[in-house]
Design a protein around this motif. Structure first.
Motif, PDB file in Angstrom:
ATOM      1  N   ASP A  33       0.641  -3.728   1.466  1.00 46.47           N
ATOM      2  CA  ASP A  33       0.564  -4.404   0.171  1.00 46.47           C
ATOM      3  C   ASP A  33       0.913  -5.883   0.243  1.00 46.47           C
ATOM      4  OD1 ASP A  33      -0.200  -2.071  -1.026  1.00 46.47           O
ATOM      5  OD2 ASP A  33       1.810  -1.555  -1.718  1.00 46.47           O
ATOM      6  N   GLY A  34       1.477  -6.345   1.327  1.00 44.17           N
ATOM      7  CA  GLY A  34       1.790  -7.755   1.481  1.00 44.17           C
ATOM      8  C   GLY A  34       2.969  -8.203   0.648  1.00 44.17           C
ATOM      9  N   GLY A  35       2.855  -9.406   0.097  1.00 42.41           N
ATOM     10  CA  GLY A  35       3.952 -10.026  -0.640  1.00 42.41           C
ATOM     11  C   GLY A  35       4.435  -9.223  -1.826  1.00 42.41           C
ATOM     12  N   TYR A  36       3.528  -8.537  -2.517  1.00 38.06           N
ATOM     13  CA  TYR A  36       3.922  -7.712  -3.662  1.00 38.06           C
ATOM     14  C   TYR A  36       4.886  -6.614  -3.226  1.00 38.06           C
ATOM     15  CZ  TYR A  36       3.654  -3.901  -6.990  1.00 38.06           C
ATOM     16  OH  TYR A  36       3.974  -2.875  -7.833  1.00 38.06           O
ATOM     17  N   SER A  37       4.560  -5.924  -2.165  1.00 34.66           N
ATOM     18  CA  SER A  37       5.405  -4.836  -1.681  1.00 34.66           C
ATOM     19  C   SER A  37       6.759  -5.354  -1.198  1.00 34.66           C
ATOM     20  CB  SER A  37       4.710  -4.089  -0.547  1.00 34.66           C
ATOM     21  OG  SER A  37       5.534  -3.071  -0.052  1.00 34.66           O
ATOM     22  N   PHE A  38       6.745  -6.493  -0.514  1.00 35.96           N
ATOM     23  CA  PHE A  38       7.996  -7.073  -0.038  1.00 35.96           C
ATOM     24  C   PHE A  38       8.887  -7.470  -1.205  1.00 35.96           C
ATOM     25  CE2 PHE A  38       5.290  -8.674   3.704  1.00 35.96           C
ATOM     26  CZ  PHE A  38       5.345  -7.437   4.308  1.00 35.96           C
ATOM     27  N   ALA A  39       8.304  -8.095  -2.216  1.00 38.15           N
ATOM     28  CA  ALA A  39       9.089  -8.503  -3.384  1.00 38.15           C
ATOM     29  C   ALA A  39       9.627  -7.287  -4.131  1.00 38.15           C
ATOM     30  CB  ALA A  39       8.233  -9.355  -4.317  1.00 38.15           C
ATOM     31  N   ARG A  40       8.830  -6.241  -4.226  1.00 38.05           N
ATOM     32  CA  ARG A  40       9.278  -5.022  -4.904  1.00 38.05           C
ATOM     33  C   ARG A  40      10.442  -4.381  -4.155  1.00 38.05           C
ATOM     34  NH1 ARG A  40       5.266  -0.314  -4.882  1.00 38.05           N
ATOM     35  NH2 ARG A  40       5.655  -0.985  -2.805  1.00 38.05           N
ATOM     36  N   GLN A  41      10.381  -4.365  -2.826  1.00 37.08           N
ATOM     37  CA  GLN A  41      11.464  -3.793  -2.028  1.00 37.08           C
ATOM     38  C   GLN A  41      12.721  -4.654  -2.087  1.00 37.08           C
ATOM     39  OE1 GLN A  41      11.698  -0.931  -0.200  1.00 37.08           O
ATOM     40  NE2 GLN A  41       9.715  -0.296  -1.001  1.00 37.08           N
ATOM     41  N   ALA A  42      12.553  -5.972  -2.040  1.00 41.54           N
ATOM     42  CA  ALA A  42      13.703  -6.880  -1.982  1.00 41.54           C
ATOM     43  C   ALA A  42      14.317  -7.159  -3.346  1.00 41.54           C
ATOM     44  CB  ALA A  42      13.296  -8.194  -1.327  1.00 41.54           C
ATOM     45  N   MET A  43      13.474  -7.261  -4.406  1.00 40.76           N
ATOM     46  CA  MET A  43      13.971  -7.687  -5.712  1.00 40.76           C
ATOM     47  C   MET A  43      13.787  -6.652  -6.806  1.00 40.76           C
ATOM     48  SD  MET A  43      12.830 -11.685  -5.724  1.00 40.76           S
ATOM     49  CE  MET A  43      11.118 -11.396  -5.360  1.00 40.76           C
ATOM     50  N   GLY A  44      13.297  -5.467  -6.456  1.00 38.51           N
ATOM     51  CA  GLY A  44      13.116  -4.422  -7.457  1.00 38.51           C
ATOM     52  C   GLY A  44      11.767  -4.518  -8.141  1.00 38.51           C
ATOM     53  N   THR A  45      11.594  -3.686  -9.147  1.00 39.86           N
ATOM     54  CA  THR A  45      10.294  -3.619  -9.818  1.00 39.86           C
ATOM     55  C   THR A  45       9.975  -4.900 -10.582  1.00 39.86           C
ATOM     56  OG1 THR A  45      11.327  -2.490 -11.686  1.00 39.86           O
ATOM     57  CG2 THR A  45      10.322  -1.113 -10.001  1.00 39.86           C
ATOM     58  N   THR A  46      10.988  -5.547 -11.143  1.00 43.68           N
ATOM     59  CA  THR A  46      10.739  -6.796 -11.881  1.00 43.68           C
ATOM     60  C   THR A  46      10.264  -7.894 -10.930  1.00 43.68           C
ATOM     61  OG1 THR A  46      12.422  -6.202 -13.498  1.00 43.68           O
ATOM     62  CG2 THR A  46      11.738  -8.498 -13.438  1.00 43.68           C
ATOM     63  N   GLY A  47      10.898  -8.011  -9.770  1.00 42.97           N
ATOM     64  CA  GLY A  47      10.470  -9.002  -8.781  1.00 42.97           C
ATOM     65  C   GLY A  47       9.069  -8.720  -8.276  1.00 42.97           C
ATOM     66  N   GLY A  48       8.749  -7.433  -8.075  1.00 45.59           N
ATOM     67  CA  GLY A  48       7.397  -7.061  -7.670  1.00 45.59           C
ATOM     68  C   GLY A  48       6.382  -7.387  -8.737  1.00 45.59           C
ATOM     69  N   TYR A  49       6.745  -7.116  -9.999  1.00 45.02           N
ATOM     70  CA  TYR A  49       5.839  -7.428 -11.111  1.00 45.02           C
ATOM     71  C   TYR A  49       5.581  -8.927 -11.199  1.00 45.02           C
ATOM     72  CZ  TYR A  49       4.128  -8.031 -15.845  1.00 45.02           C
ATOM     73  OH  TYR A  49       3.385  -8.397 -16.928  1.00 45.02           O
ATOM     74  N   MET A  50       6.639  -9.719 -11.101  1.00 40.54           N
ATOM     75  CA  MET A  50       6.487 -11.175 -11.199  1.00 40.54           C
ATOM     76  C   MET A  50       5.659 -11.722 -10.023  1.00 40.54           C
ATOM     77  SD  MET A  50       7.860 -11.899 -14.002  1.00 40.54           S
ATOM     78  CE  MET A  50       8.024 -13.655 -14.008  1.00 40.54           C
ATOM     79  N   THR A  51       5.838 -11.159  -8.840  1.00 31.79           N
ATOM     80  CA  THR A  51       5.043 -11.586  -7.685  1.00 31.79           C
ATOM     81  C   THR A  51       3.582 -11.224  -7.876  1.00 31.79           C
ATOM     82  OG1 THR A  51       6.949 -11.345  -6.231  1.00 31.79           O
ATOM     83  CG2 THR A  51       4.784 -11.393  -5.191  1.00 31.79           C
ATOM     84  N   GLY A  52       3.322 -10.006  -8.333  1.00 37.45           N
ATOM     85  CA  GLY A  52       1.940  -9.599  -8.595  1.00 37.45           C
ATOM     86  C   GLY A  52       1.291 -10.459  -9.660  1.00 37.45           C
ATOM     87  N   LEU A  53       2.049 -10.793 -10.704  1.00 33.01           N
ATOM     88  CA  LEU A  53       1.532 -11.663 -11.757  1.00 33.01           C
ATOM     89  C   LEU A  53       1.222 -13.054 -11.223  1.00 33.01           C
ATOM     90  CD1 LEU A  53       0.948 -11.763 -14.803  1.00 33.01           C
ATOM     91  CD2 LEU A  53       3.301 -12.554 -15.121  1.00 33.01           C
ATOM     92  N   ALA A  54       2.096 -13.578 -10.355  1.00 32.57           N
ATOM     93  CA  ALA A  54       1.862 -14.895  -9.769  1.00 32.57           C
ATOM     94  C   ALA A  54       0.606 -14.899  -8.897  1.00 32.57           C
ATOM     95  CB  ALA A  54       3.076 -15.328  -8.944  1.00 32.57           C
ATOM     96  N   VAL A  55       0.377 -13.814  -8.165  1.00 32.66           N
ATOM     97  CA  VAL A  55      -0.825 -13.716  -7.329  1.00 32.66           C
ATOM     98  C   VAL A  55      -2.074 -13.685  -8.205  1.00 32.66           C
ATOM     99  CG1 VAL A  55      -2.070 -12.203  -5.740  1.00 32.66           C
ATOM    100  CG2 VAL A  55       0.335 -12.693  -5.362  1.00 32.66           C
ATOM    101  N   LEU A  56      -2.022 -12.943  -9.295  1.00 31.19           N
ATOM    102  CA  LEU A  56      -3.169 -12.901 -10.205  1.00 31.19           C
ATOM    103  C   LEU A  56      -3.456 -14.271 -10.816  1.00 31.19           C
ATOM    104  CD1 LEU A  56      -2.650  -9.492 -12.028  1.00 31.19           C
ATOM    105  CD2 LEU A  56      -4.389 -10.094 -10.342  1.00 31.19           C
ATOM    106  N   ILE A  57      -2.407 -14.981 -11.200  1.00 33.32           N
ATOM    107  CA  ILE A  57      -2.587 -16.330 -11.752  1.00 33.32           C
ATOM    108  C   ILE A  57      -3.170 -17.252 -10.686  1.00 33.32           C
ATOM    109  CG2 ILE A  57      -1.355 -18.360 -12.611  1.00 33.32           C
ATOM    110  CD1 ILE A  57       0.526 -16.379 -14.056  1.00 33.32           C
TER     111      ILE A  57
END
Length: 100
Positions: A33-57
């Motif tokens: 999953d790349g950066g999304y998965s790493f952010a979710r593992q390191a910062m929880g679901t909120t960090g994963g959500y924010m990373t996924g949102l940033a990638v979409l933007i």
């Protein structure tokens, strides 16, 4: 030292930090999953959500910025500019980003 050089050095440091962080995390957390998965593992679901949102933007705004540059280059080279040039190149870059 000029502002451009200082900005380039800062961006180089930030990019190097990103690359080294992703390399370290990819060996610790093997995932496709790349950066999304790493952010979710390191910062929880909120960090994963924010990373996924940033990638979409990024996927929405990067082609627009590229298209504006290409539109200016096309106008300078052959004198054609307008909504159709922007729409054509925007479609090309959206397709490129969608086919990963």
């Amino acid at each position: 030292m000029g502002w451009f050089v200082m900005a380039a050095v800062l961006m180089a440091i930030m990019y190097l930090s990103l690359v080294l962080s992703l390399a370290e995390m990819s060996s610790a957390i093997p995932s496709a999953d790349g950066g999304y998965s790493f952010a979710r593992q390191a910062m929880g679901t909120t960090g994963g959500y924010m990373t996924g949102l940033a990638v979409l933007i990024e996927y929405a705004l990067a082609p627009a910025a590229i298209v504006i540059f290409i539109g200016s280059a096309v106008e300078a080279l052959i004198g054609v500019n307008g909504i159709w040039v922007y729409a054509l190149f925007y479609l090309v870059f959206v397709v490129i980003h969608s086919c990963r």
